[in-house]
Design an enzyme around this catalytic site. Structure first.
Site, PDB file in Angstrom:
ATOM      1  N   ASP A  24      -1.368   4.635   2.264  1.00  0.00           N
ATOM      2  CA  ASP A  24      -1.716   3.927   1.017  1.00  0.00           C
ATOM      3  C   ASP A  24      -0.768   2.797   0.595  1.00  0.00           C
ATOM      4  O   ASP A  24      -0.479   2.644  -0.601  1.00  0.00           O
ATOM      5  CB  ASP A  24      -1.808   4.938  -0.139  1.00  0.00           C
ATOM      6  N   LYS A 129      -9.843   7.137   2.173  1.00  0.00           N
ATOM      7  CA  LYS A 129      -9.834   8.516   1.659  1.00  0.00           C
ATOM      8  C   LYS A 129     -10.084   8.518   0.154  1.00  0.00           C
ATOM      9  O   LYS A 129      -9.513   7.712  -0.574  1.00  0.00           O
ATOM     10  CB  LYS A 129      -8.502   9.195   1.997  1.00  0.00           C
ATOM     11  N   LYS A 132      -6.123  12.567  -2.498  1.00  0.00           N
ATOM     12  CA  LYS A 132      -4.700  12.311  -2.290  1.00  0.00           C
ATOM     13  C   LYS A 132      -4.319  12.626  -0.843  1.00  0.00           C
ATOM     14  O   LYS A 132      -3.543  11.913  -0.226  1.00  0.00           O
ATOM     15  CB  LYS A 132      -3.857  13.149  -3.260  1.00  0.00           C
ATOM     16  N   CYS A 162       0.523  11.333  -2.507  1.00  0.00           N
ATOM     17  CA  CYS A 162      -0.307  11.261  -1.300  1.00  0.00           C
ATOM     18  C   CYS A 162       0.460  11.576  -0.021  1.00  0.00           C
ATOM     19  O   CYS A 162      -0.099  12.157   0.915  1.00  0.00           O
ATOM     20  CB  CYS A 162      -0.986   9.906  -1.215  1.00  0.00           C
TER      21      CYS A 162
HETATM   22  C1  C5J Z   1      -0.874   7.903  -3.907  1.00  0.00           C
HETATM   23  C2  C5J Z   1      -1.322   8.223  -6.241  1.00  0.00           C
HETATM   24  N1  C5J Z   1      -1.221   7.132  -2.869  1.00  0.00           N
HETATM   25  N2  C5J Z   1      -0.049   8.327  -6.565  1.00  0.00           N
HETATM   26  N3  C5J Z   1      -1.717   7.944  -4.971  1.00  0.00           N
HETATM   27  O1  C5J Z   1       0.175   8.522  -3.898  1.00  0.00           O
HETATM   28  O2  C5J Z   1      -2.173   8.373  -7.080  1.00  0.00           O
END
Ligand code: C5J
Length: 224
Positions: A24, A129, A132, A162
């Site tokens: 991410d 996705k 998480k 995540c």
């Molecule tokens: C991720 C989030 N990628 N913190 N998402 O950690 O909502």
């Protein structure tokens, strides 16, 4: 086999059976005006992870390793967004709302894209996705098993959300995970520290932790 200096003890990396999994690294989390900012976070705190990930990415590509990228986000009609996730929080901007980088956390919008510094190469799978964890409602596991992958070097953001969820999912599926301590980051530095400690506590309850430099050095040192 390459030996990586790691916590709680050395990690024996088999490059042919290992993948770099970058979680991410999207504009929505790292740039102003996206999802991370909408949740009230200082998004600049995540930028420290970029250079270490870029160094490991270069080394993994040079070693011929599989590289997989993930993006958190939802279909434009939000049909894969749970009501609970949509409603969560008391902020004004929600998933699907319009912002400076397009609709927040929606696939195809500018904010959903991976930052330019870590752009996926054409042959590198990108996993979209809705949750998480990168294994939930995706074909990540099928891709990894199909390529004989048993080890993951995990990087990206955020450490305790995540990244951690994915490491826990991977661990239960029998993958050995090494988390990059400087190639992950959090909006909450204390959570980052704690999350890394949780991975390697109890002699590696979820896996191993190492700095990017140790991974790059091991990949450049050649077979042992
Ligand atoms: C991720 C989030 N990628 N913190 N998402 O950690 O909502």
């Amino acid at each position: 086999m390459r030996v990586i200096a790691a916590r709680p003890y050395e990690f024996a990396l088999e490059p042919r059976a290992a993948a770099l999994l970058i979680i991410d690294m999207q504009r929505d989390f790292l740039e102003p005006g996206g999802f991370g900012a909408a949740l009230g976070n200082d998004v600049s705190l995540l930028r420290s992870a970029i250079a270490p990930i870029a160094a490991v990415l270069t080394a993994c590509r040079a070693a011929g390793m599989l590289v997989v990228h993930t993006r958190e986000g939802h279909r434009p009609d939000l049909s894969d967004l749970t009501e609970a996730k949509h409603r969560r929080g008391r902020f004004t901007a929600r998933i699907g709302d319009s912002g400076p980088m397009g609709r927040i956390l929606v696939r195809g919008e500018a904010g959903h894209g991976i930052i330019a510094e870590l752009s996926p190469a054409e042959n590198e799978p990108v996993i979209d996705k809705p949750g998480k964890g990168a294994f939930y409602a995706t074909d990540l596991e099928a891709i990894l098993r199909g390529k004989g992958i048993t080890q993951l070097i995990v990087a990206g953001v955020t450490t305790e959300v995540c990244v951690h969820t994915t490491v826990r999912e991977a661990n239960d599926r029998g993958f050995e995970c090494l988390v990059l301590e400087d190639g992950t980051a959090s909006y909450f530095p204390k959570f980052h520290e704690a999350a890394l400690n949780m991975v390697c506590a109890q002699d590696g309850i979820f896996g191993w932790v190492a700095p990017a430099g140790a991974v790059v050095a091991a990949l450049q040192q050649g077979e042992s």
